[in-house]
Design a protein around this motif. Structure first.
Motif, PDB file in Angstrom:
ATOM      1  N   ASN A 175       0.856  -1.184   0.000  1.00 14.43           N
ATOM      2  CA  ASN A 175       0.000   0.000   0.000  1.00 14.43           C
ATOM      3  C   ASN A 175       0.892   1.233   0.000  1.00 14.43           C
ATOM      4  O   ASN A 175       1.920   1.256   0.682  1.00 14.43           O
ATOM      5  N   LEU A 176       0.521   2.256  -0.747  1.00  9.73           N
ATOM      6  CA  LEU A 176       1.314   3.478  -0.822  1.00  9.73           C
ATOM      7  C   LEU A 176       0.580   4.637  -0.177  1.00  9.73           C
ATOM      8  O   LEU A 176      -0.552   4.954  -0.544  1.00  9.73           O
ATOM      9  N   GLY A 177       1.237   5.297   0.771  1.00 10.36           N
ATOM     10  CA  GLY A 177       0.730   6.540   1.330  1.00 10.36           C
ATOM     11  C   GLY A 177      -0.641   6.429   1.932  1.00 10.36           C
ATOM     12  O   GLY A 177      -0.933   5.531   2.729  1.00 10.36           O
ATOM     13  N   ALA A 178      -1.525   7.341   1.527  1.00 13.62           N
ATOM     14  CA  ALA A 178      -2.845   7.456   2.134  1.00 13.62           C
ATOM     15  C   ALA A 178      -3.875   6.552   1.475  1.00 13.62           C
ATOM     16  O   ALA A 178      -5.071   6.737   1.644  1.00 13.62           O
ATOM     17  N   THR A 179      -3.413   5.566   0.719  1.00  9.49           N
ATOM     18  CA  THR A 179      -4.337   4.615   0.119  1.00  9.49           C
ATOM     19  C   THR A 179      -5.246   4.022   1.189  1.00  9.49           C
ATOM     20  O   THR A 179      -4.789   3.655   2.261  1.00  9.49           O
ATOM     21  N   PHE A 238       4.176   7.897   2.305  1.00 14.26           N
ATOM     22  CA  PHE A 238       4.429   8.877   1.255  1.00 14.26           C
ATOM     23  C   PHE A 238       4.352  10.258   1.897  1.00 14.26           C
ATOM     24  O   PHE A 238       3.282  10.703   2.302  1.00 14.26           O
ATOM     25  N   HIS A 239       5.490  10.930   2.032  1.00 16.37           N
ATOM     26  CA  HIS A 239       5.561  12.218   2.703  1.00 16.37           C
ATOM     27  C   HIS A 239       5.691  13.354   1.686  1.00 16.37           C
ATOM     28  O   HIS A 239       6.314  13.187   0.637  1.00 16.37           O
ATOM     29  N   VAL A 266      -0.730  11.646  -0.079  1.00 14.35           N
ATOM     30  CA  VAL A 266       0.310  11.600   0.951  1.00 14.35           C
ATOM     31  C   VAL A 266      -0.321  11.348   2.315  1.00 14.35           C
ATOM     32  O   VAL A 266      -1.471  11.718   2.565  1.00 14.35           O
ATOM     33  N   ASP A 267       0.446  10.724   3.199  1.00 10.83           N
ATOM     34  CA  ASP A 267      -0.071  10.463   4.540  1.00 10.83           C
ATOM     35  C   ASP A 267       0.563  11.355   5.596  1.00 10.83           C
ATOM     36  O   ASP A 267       0.052  11.446   6.710  1.00 10.83           O
ATOM     37  N   THR A 268       1.681  12.017   5.240  1.00 11.91           N
ATOM     38  CA  THR A 268       2.365  12.881   6.203  1.00 11.91           C
ATOM     39  C   THR A 268       2.911  14.104   5.487  1.00 11.91           C
ATOM     40  O   THR A 268       3.512  13.981   4.415  1.00 11.91           O
ATOM     41  N   ILE A 269       2.736  15.264   6.100  1.00 14.54           N
ATOM     42  CA  ILE A 269       3.273  16.514   5.575  1.00 14.54           C
ATOM     43  C   ILE A 269       4.348  16.998   6.550  1.00 14.54           C
ATOM     44  O   ILE A 269       4.051  17.307   7.709  1.00 14.54           O
ATOM     45  N   GLU A 270       5.598  17.040   6.089  1.00 12.37           N
ATOM     46  CA  GLU A 270       6.717  17.364   6.982  1.00 12.37           C
ATOM     47  C   GLU A 270       7.001  18.859   7.081  1.00 12.37           C
ATOM     48  O   GLU A 270       7.816  19.260   7.905  1.00 12.37           O
ATOM     49  N   SER A 271       6.386  19.655   6.241  1.00 15.57           N
ATOM     50  CA  SER A 271       6.782  21.061   6.138  1.00 15.57           C
ATOM     51  C   SER A 271       5.766  22.010   6.762  1.00 15.57           C
ATOM     52  O   SER A 271       5.579  23.130   6.279  1.00 15.57           O
TER      53      SER A 271
END
Length: 271
Positions: free
Chosen positions: A98-102, A114-115, A132-137
């Protein structure tokens, strides 16, 4: 649109065996460096995750890195997230990933986080949240509030890292270190968000002590946030700090995520 996207097909899925081998060798070298650094720092093996920074890399190149053992990817630009998402999600699914926010409720498949690791404009939030599942910025309340509103409207929870400008360099984004604890507590209280940690980029100087001091301060800030036991901060465990040039220092100072691009993929053809 970013200029290089006019010249490179980021959705391309086909690469040569020679290129796949180059990427595989790069991944293995970086993973070996991480494991050695963990050992030398007296840290548990596997406590540091490799995030492959995939700016300007196409789907085929990214999948070669995933096939070689990468289990976290990060994009700098929302446009690239959207250009690559369909191909990456489909090819990961073919591999049982599974990739990211799937939406993988009930799935026993491994997930590749997936950031988004670059700056995020408000008008792009809605376009990347399904991916994406995470936002680092996240560097302040305004952006956090905008993301939270979109997340609540979609009935999802988005992981965020608070970006802190530990170096004080004007060229870098991030909140002031003195504001980080209060901001983290405010963000952690927002519906639709899960504060998962802190992020910084090491000082761009040729001085190990200065670089190390910034990383160490971020670790102490993270520890203070956890020690406060403020509701919502219990998941603030990640420290995303360290890239190719300062990865070993970051690991010695407690990094849990290191971001590496060129050492895996080689020099960029486009910037």
């Amino acid at each position: 649109m970013t200029a290089y996207m006019d010249h490179k097909d980021l959705a391309n899925e086909t690469i040569s065996e020679e290129r796949a081998t180059q990427i595989r060798d790069g991944v293995h070298r970086v993973l070996d460096t991480i494991r050695l650094s963990e050992q030398q720092a007296g840290r548990e093996s596997g406590s540091v995750q490799l995030l492959a920074a995939t700016k300007t890399r196409d789907v085929g190149e990214i999948m070669a890195a995933i096939d070689a053992g990468v289990r976290m990817i990060g994009e700098n630009r929302p446009q690239e997230v959207m250009a690559k998402a369909e191909g990456l999600q489909r090819l990961c699914a073919e591999r049982g990933l599974n990739l990211g926010a799937t939406d993988a409720a009930g799935s026993d498949h491994e997930t590749v986080p997936f950031h988004l690791i670059g700056q995020l404009q408000a008008n792009k939030i809605g376009k990347i949240l399904p991916i994406v599942d995470t936002i680092e910025s996240v560097d302040g309340l305004e952006l956090a509030e905008r993301i939270a509103r979109r997340a609540v409207a979609r009935d999802i929870t988005v992981g965020v890292l608070l970006e802190v400008n530990e170096s004080g360099e004007a060229s870098k984004s991030g909140c002031e270190p003195s504001e980080a604890i209060e901001l983290a507590e405010q963000i952690a209280a927002m519906d639709g968000l899960e504060l998962r940690g802190l992020m910084t980029i090491g000082a761009h100087v040729n001085d190990e002590a200065t670089i190390r001091a910034g990383f160490a301060h971020l670790r102490r800030t993270r520890d203070a946030i956890l020690a406060s036991k403020t509701p919502g901060t219990e998941h603030c465990t990640e420290l995303s700090m360290g890239m190719t040039q300062d990865m070993t220092l970051a690991i010695e100072e407690g990094s849990t995520i290191v971001r590496v691009g060129t050492a895996i993929f080689g020099a960029r053809a486009f910037i």
